[in-house]
Structures are given as structure tokens and as C-alpha cells.
Design an enzyme around this catalytic site. Structure first.
Site, short mmCIF file in Angstrom:
data_model
loop_
_atom_site.label_atom_id
_atom_site.label_comp_id
_atom_site.label_asym_id
_atom_site.label_seq_id
_atom_site.Cartn_x
_atom_site.Cartn_y
_atom_site.Cartn_z
N ASP A 23 0.81 -1.20 -0.03
CA ASP A 23 -0.01 0.06 -0.01
C ASP A 23 0.91 1.13 -0.11
O ASP A 23 1.89 1.46 0.47
CB ASP A 23 -0.73 -0.02 1.22
N HIS A 40 2.72 3.68 -9.06
CA HIS A 40 2.27 2.24 -9.29
C HIS A 40 3.50 1.48 -10.09
O HIS A 40 4.05 0.50 -9.79
CB HIS A 40 1.11 2.21 -10.06
N LEU A 134 10.42 -21.06 -4.52
CA LEU A 134 9.38 -19.87 -3.65
C LEU A 134 8.04 -20.20 -4.42
O LEU A 134 7.98 -19.99 -5.87
CB LEU A 134 9.99 -18.63 -4.08
N GLU A 210 0.88 -13.01 12.43
CA GLU A 210 1.64 -11.79 13.26
C GLU A 210 1.34 -10.72 12.30
O GLU A 210 1.78 -11.10 10.87
CB GLU A 210 3.16 -12.19 13.58
C1 IPE Z 1 -5.59 -2.90 -0.36
O1 IPE Z 1 -5.03 -1.51 -0.60
C2 IPE Z 1 -5.64 -3.52 -1.92
C3 IPE Z 1 -4.09 -3.71 -2.30
C4 IPE Z 1 -2.96 -3.41 -1.78
C5 IPE Z 1 -4.05 -4.39 -3.62
P1 IPE Z 1 -6.34 -0.29 -0.89
O2 IPE Z 1 -5.44 0.77 -0.83
O3 IPE Z 1 -7.16 -0.53 -1.82
O4 IPE Z 1 -6.96 -0.38 0.57
P2 IPE Z 1 -7.99 0.48 1.63
O5 IPE Z 1 -8.73 1.35 0.56
O6 IPE Z 1 -6.86 1.50 1.84
O7 IPE Z 1 -8.47 0.03 2.58
C1 IPE Z 2 -1.34 0.32 -3.52
O1 IPE Z 2 -1.29 1.52 -3.44
C2 IPE Z 2 -1.60 -0.15 -4.97
C3 IPE Z 2 -2.96 -0.69 -5.15
C4 IPE Z 2 -4.00 -0.71 -4.24
C5 IPE Z 2 -3.29 -1.41 -6.35
P1 IPE Z 2 -2.54 2.70 -3.51
O2 IPE Z 2 -2.82 2.91 -4.84
O3 IPE Z 2 -3.59 2.21 -2.73
O4 IPE Z 2 -1.99 3.95 -2.90
P2 IPE Z 2 -2.53 5.01 -1.52
O5 IPE Z 2 -2.82 4.04 -0.51
O6 IPE Z 2 -3.64 5.50 -2.32
O7 IPE Z 2 -1.37 5.77 -1.30
MG MG Z 3 -4.16 2.12 -0.74
#
Ligand code: IPE
Ligand code: IPE
Ligand code: MG
Length: 247
Positions: A23, A40, A134, A210
Site C-alpha cells: 500500500d 504504481h 518460492l 503476526e
Molecule cells: C489494499 O489497498 C489493496 C491492495 C494493496 C491491492 P487499498 O489501498 O485498496 O485499501 P484501502 O482502501 O486503504 O482499505
Molecule cells: C497500493 O497503493 C496499490 C494498489 C492498491 C493497487 P495505493 O494505490 O492504494 O496507494 P495509496 O494508498 O492511495 O497511497
Molecule cells: Mg491504498
């Protein structure tokens, strides 16, 4: 800057299965005045580094949350950019994964994914099926609740067909009928970006995992961060509701 990096604790058992909620791509980009898609793109580099780090650390199972069933809610251009990066990753990376002894597999609902990507997913699974160094699971269009509901449907169908009785439906049956039945539950779940929630990831499987929350955004995630999370894991005492000896 001199950063203290805790290394693996000698003698303590390493996690066999690490799951990661990757995230913070969007915030990483926004903080730099860049479009979210730039985050991304850098996130894909972090995936490459992390797979290599898992190989270096002899971790046998790594599961990455790539795209959730809720992520379709994002602006269309962002979803398209994510699918484009996924297509590129699968086209470019599968051969290297195959050579490195990685078996790639996918969880989530493929039916809603673009056909070209589904073809690459199937091809990637087939080409790496013989590997066992893996097991890399990538969750795409994945929802933990959908997975539990799908398992319940499969069990119900077994009962309807007379192959199972209602009393056969217990924890073990649920685990056996999950899509990841041959993969052990995650020992360690990492989420980057400082958010402290599970966002519908692997709900059944993380009952006793964990949890480690890392403040760093996913594009900045390094091998040292994985090592630090493993060291954190090794300092913890897993009790599964019981009492451990000598404490
Ligand atoms: C969870 O992250 C999904 C992925 C990492 C693919 P999100 O950014 O979508 O989750 P929320 O919206 O913060 O809960
Ligand atoms: C995680 O990063 C990637 C996916 C959910 C695909 P985000 O796109 O959720 O990035 P933030 O959380 O908005 O910073
Ligand atoms: Mg996110």
C-alpha cells in the site's frame, strides 16, 4: 544517515509464508507531485526487489495483494494503468521467475479480468508449475469475503451431491476447500504505508498471523524492510491461545 537494521535473530524460526498488502503507491507519487500511476510504476520495482529478497532469505511462500475486488472503484484511467503494468510485468518477468525457481500462481476472481491478462496469468502458472523454490501468489481481483463465500458454495455443492455431510463442514474442511489449500497460512502479514487494516485480504488464512505495519510507502520498500519485519516476527511469541513453556 546511519539506520539501524535489525537482522534475523539466530535460532528463531523464520516465517515460511509472508503475505504483503502493498500500500501507498498513490501517496508516494502525490508527495512528489507526480501522478498516482507513477507510484504504481515504482511499485512494480518494489515487487521485483521483494521477490528477490524472499529468494535471498529462503522464504518458501510469498503472497502479494496486487488488486482488490474493491479497486475497480478507482478512476478508470488508474485501473487501466494498473492493468497495463500488470500485463507488462507478466510479459517481462515470468521467464526470469521460471529461471529463478519461482512458481507463480494467482488467487481472486479471474472472470472479470481482461482476457489478455487472464491468458498471461494461465501461461505464467503453466510455465512455472514445475518450480518449488518460492511459491509466489499474486492476489488479483481478490476479496477475502468472496473467497470464504466461494468456499461455502463449494462445500454446499459437495453436501448436495452427497459427497460430504453437514457435520463434515468444519475448520479443516474450510481450509481444504479454499483455493490456497496447498499453501500454509501466512505466518507474517506486512502492510506498508502506515495504514493499520487488512482491507479484505486473506481473512480466513490470517487468523493467527503476526501483523507488522511498516510506515514506508510501498515504492520505497527495500530488502532491509523485509528483513526488519522478519526480525520483528522472530521476536514475537506465538501462543495460538495456549501457554508456552519456560515463560
Ligand atoms: C489494499 O489497498 C489493496 C491492495 C494493496 C491491492 P487499498 O489501498 O485498496 O485499501 P484501502 O482502501 O486503504 O482499505
Ligand atoms: C497500493 O497503493 C496499490 C494498489 C492498491 C493497487 P495505493 O494505490 O492504494 O496507494 P495509496 O494508498 O492511495 O497511497
Ligand atoms: Mg491504498
Amino acid at each position: 544517515m546511519n539506520v539501524f537494521v535489525p537482522h534475523a535473530v539466530p535460532g528463531a524460526s523464520a516465517p515460511r509464508h509472508i503475505a504483503i498488502i502493498m500500500d501507498g503507491n498513490g501517496r508516494w507519487a502525490m508527495r512528489r507531485g507526480l501522478p498516482r500511476t507513477a507510484g504504481h510504476r515504482q511499485g512494480v520495482e518494489a515487487v521485483r526487489r521483494t521477490v528477490q529478497a524472499a529468494l535471498d532469505l529462503d522464504i518458501p511462500y510469498l503472497t502479494l495483494f496486487g488488486f482488490s475486488s474493491e479497486n475497480w472503484k478507482r478512476p478508470r484511467a488508474e485501473v487501466e494503468a494498473l492493468m497495463g503494468l500488470l500485463r507488462l510485468y507478466l510479459r517481462r518477468e515470468v521467464e526470469k521467475l521460471r529461471r529463478d525457481g519461482v512458481r507463480i500462481r494467482f488467487i481472486g476472481d479471474r472472470t472479470a479480468m481482461p482476457a489478455e491478462i487472464v491468458a498471461l496469468m494461465n501461461e505464467g502458472e503453466a510455465r512455472t508449475a514445475g518450480n518449488d523454490r518460492l511459491v509466489l501468489t499474486i492476489a488479483l481481483n481478490y476479496s477475502g469475503r468472496h473467497e470464504i463465500a466461494a468456499t461455502a458454495r463449494r462445500l454446499a455443492a459437495e453436501v448436495a451431491a452427497g459427497r460430504l455431510t453437514v457435520d463434515d463442514i468444519d475448520d479443516a474442511a474450510f481450509s481444504a476447500y479454499h483455493f490456497s489449500a496447498d499453501v500454509p497460512d501466512p505466518d507474517l502479514l506486512i502492510r506498508t504505508s502506515g495504514e493499520q487494516r487488512v482491507s479484505n485480504f486473506l481473512l480466513w488464512q490470517i487468523a493467527y498471523s503476526e501483523l507488522v505495519f511498516v510506515d514506508r510507502m510501498w515504492p520505497d520498500f527495500q530488502k532491509q524492510d523485509l528483513e526488519a519485519a522478519v526480525a520483528d516476527y522472530q521476536r514475537r511469541e506465538r501462543r495460538y491461545g495456549g501457554v508456552n513453556a519456560c515463560r
